[in-house]
Write a protein that holds these residues in place. Structure first.
Motif, short mmCIF file in Angstrom:
data_model
loop_
_atom_site.label_atom_id
_atom_site.label_comp_id
_atom_site.label_asym_id
_atom_site.label_seq_id
_atom_site.Cartn_x
_atom_site.Cartn_y
_atom_site.Cartn_z
N ALA A 208 0.78 -0.73 -0.04
CA ALA A 208 -0.05 0.16 0.05
C ALA A 208 0.60 1.16 0.28
CB ALA A 208 -0.94 -0.13 1.05
N VAL A 209 0.49 2.09 -1.13
CA VAL A 209 1.55 3.38 -1.00
C VAL A 209 0.69 4.93 -0.61
CG1 VAL A 209 2.96 4.62 -2.91
CG2 VAL A 209 2.64 2.56 -3.09
N ILE A 210 1.39 5.11 0.62
CA ILE A 210 0.48 6.67 1.66
C ILE A 210 0.86 7.95 1.03
CG2 ILE A 210 -0.45 7.24 3.18
CD1 ILE A 210 -0.76 4.06 4.68
N ASP A 211 0.49 8.68 1.15
CA ASP A 211 0.75 9.95 1.07
C ASP A 211 -0.28 10.73 0.95
OD1 ASP A 211 3.03 12.35 0.15
OD2 ASP A 211 1.90 11.75 -2.19
N VAL A 216 -3.03 5.86 -1.72
CA VAL A 216 -3.21 6.56 -3.21
C VAL A 216 -2.92 4.83 -4.54
CG1 VAL A 216 -2.25 8.88 -2.71
CG2 VAL A 216 -0.38 6.47 -3.41
N LYS A 217 -2.40 3.97 -3.50
CA LYS A 217 -2.37 3.13 -4.71
C LYS A 217 -2.31 1.19 -3.56
CE LYS A 217 -2.92 1.64 -9.12
NZ LYS A 217 -3.85 2.86 -9.86
N ILE A 218 -2.63 0.19 -4.11
CA ILE A 218 -2.59 -0.85 -3.10
C ILE A 218 -2.66 -2.33 -4.60
CG2 ILE A 218 -5.21 -0.98 -3.10
CD1 ILE A 218 -4.04 -2.59 -0.73
N GLY A 219 -1.59 -3.24 -4.16
CA GLY A 219 -1.32 -3.77 -5.25
C GLY A 219 -0.13 -4.63 -4.80
N THR A 220 -0.19 -5.65 -5.90
CA THR A 220 1.11 -6.81 -5.59
C THR A 220 2.19 -5.80 -6.40
OG1 THR A 220 1.04 -7.70 -7.95
CG2 THR A 220 -0.09 -8.89 -6.54
N ASP A 301 10.40 4.05 -9.38
CA ASP A 301 9.29 4.31 -10.56
C ASP A 301 8.30 4.26 -10.27
OD1 ASP A 301 11.40 4.40 -13.03
OD2 ASP A 301 11.49 2.29 -12.74
N VAL A 302 7.74 3.71 -9.00
CA VAL A 302 6.32 3.47 -8.54
C VAL A 302 6.16 5.00 -7.71
CG1 VAL A 302 4.21 2.08 -7.03
CG2 VAL A 302 5.83 1.39 -8.83
N PHE A 303 7.34 5.03 -7.15
CA PHE A 303 6.93 5.78 -5.70
C PHE A 303 7.42 6.83 -6.44
CE2 PHE A 303 9.07 7.69 -2.05
CZ PHE A 303 8.80 7.30 -1.08
N MET A 304 8.50 7.35 -7.15
CA MET A 304 8.44 8.65 -8.10
C MET A 304 7.09 9.10 -8.57
SD MET A 304 11.84 9.37 -7.15
CE MET A 304 12.13 11.03 -8.21
N SER A 305 6.61 8.16 -8.72
CA SER A 305 5.00 8.45 -9.94
C SER A 305 3.86 8.44 -9.32
CB SER A 305 5.07 7.23 -10.46
OG SER A 305 3.60 6.88 -11.14
N LEU A 306 4.23 7.98 -7.88
CA LEU A 306 2.69 8.36 -6.98
C LEU A 306 2.84 9.45 -6.01
CD1 LEU A 306 1.56 4.51 -6.45
CD2 LEU A 306 0.73 6.02 -8.09
N THR A 307 3.99 9.59 -5.61
CA THR A 307 4.19 10.02 -4.80
C THR A 307 5.55 11.75 -4.76
OG1 THR A 307 6.60 9.03 -3.48
CG2 THR A 307 4.25 8.78 -2.76
N VAL A 308 5.88 11.65 -5.53
CA VAL A 308 7.48 13.10 -5.62
C VAL A 308 5.95 13.96 -7.00
CG1 VAL A 308 9.16 13.77 -6.94
CG2 VAL A 308 8.86 11.72 -5.72
#
Length: 311
Positions: A208-211, A216-220, A301-308
């Motif tokens: 789970a990505v939290i910002d 903001v997104k959850i998945g494998t 890439d996921v982290f940068m796309s979803l949070t930065v």
């Protein structure tokens, strides 16, 4: 163990004054999985973790741990999990054996049970040879293993690992990863927070990505990587005079939008089979290339796309 979720979170919210630290978050954690919580500093993941572990009371929403509502059945909920923080919670002025004995007694074990559990954990975490040394003589990796051992005294079904490998050298990190995998094989459910994205990629079944307090997104890991784009292709066109030809071909024939800098070409492929097709097209047009690099999407890439860029 029943088929119920290890954790059920619904509409979890926490405010500090006018600041909404956690904003209406909902997710479930399945028994036996490693569930990763990722997010930049101040995103709300630590506040979320503190609420789940009953260290902080939520303003609204519900948290259930193996069916126990933490607001109404706090004692039962707490009996189901162990918590390992970023820093050792053990006494550095006594030995590893003494620490384990003390915490075993504090957890309600008899003296005989405490002695037996201490020996089991010293063996399980390869600390037998250092059992009677003061912790001040321990390496960082040994301290982290002991801290994890303390959290497992009661054999909890659910384990919270808050940045368990922070500050460890690469070899010790890999050893800790193997320890975590063994815990999962033995039936434990693990909630993992980490600043190392490769660690989450290696260990987590779902993330789970939290910002800004929101989920903001959850998945494998693979699902998250797919959501940020396809395979990256980079190469150098050896003949400067053919740069425009390459750019036109990639645009018209493949509907790609390459980034061209001097004679360097960077692009993201839209489909899995495009890599071979693009390389074949370059070969058919007698375009010589070098320094070919193929990169799959990463959690970075996921982290940068979803949070930065959202701060």
């Amino acid at each position: 163990m029943t088929n119920e979720n290890a954790i059920e979170i619904k509409n979890l919210t926490k405010k500090f004054g006018d600041n909404i630290a956690v904003n209406d978050i909902s997710f479930d954690v399945k028994p036996g999985e490693v569930f990763g919580l990722l997010g930049p500093n101040g995103a709300g993941k630590t506040t979320t973790l503190r609420m789940i572990t009953t260290l902080l009371k939520q303003d609204s929403g519900t948290i259930k741990i193996f069916g126990h509502d933490t607001a109404k059945e706090g004692k039962d909920a707490r009996s189901m999990f162990g918590l390992t923080g970023q820093y050792a919670s053990v006494d550095e002025d006594i030995t590893a054996r003494e620490n384990l004995m003390i915490f075993s007694r504090l957890n309600g074990l008899t003296r005989a049970q405490s002695k037996q559990r201490t020996e089991e954990l010293l063996s399980e975490f390869s600390l037998e040879n250092s059992a009677d040394k003061n912790l001040k003589d321990f390496s960082g990796g040994m301290r982290r293993r002991l801290d994890l051992a303390v959290s497992l005294i009661t054999r909890p079904a659910l384990i919270f690992l808050d940045e368990p490998t922070t500050g460890l050298d690469p070899r010790t990190r890999l050893q800790m990863w193997e320890t975590i995998r063994q815990l999962v094989k033995q039936g434990s459910t693990i909630i993992l927070t980490t600043q190392y994205l490769d660690e989450a990629d290696q260990l987590a079944d779902r993330i789970a990505v939290i910002d800004h307090g929101k989920l903001v997104k959850i998945g494998t890991p693979e699902e998250l990587k797919q959501c940020v784009g396809g395979t990256k292709l980079k190469f150098v066109v050896d003949d400067d005079g053919k740069i425009q030809e390459v750019e036109n071909m990639l645009n018209k024939q493949f509907s790609l939008n390459p980034k061209v800098t001097d004679n360097k070409v960077d692009l993201i492929l839209n489909k899995k089979n495009q890599l071979v097709a693009v390389l074949n097209a370059l070969d058919e047009d007698n375009i010589s290339t070098s320094h070919l690099v193929v990169e799959e999407p990463s959690l970075d890439d996921v982290f940068m796309s979803l949070t930065v860029g959202k701060n």
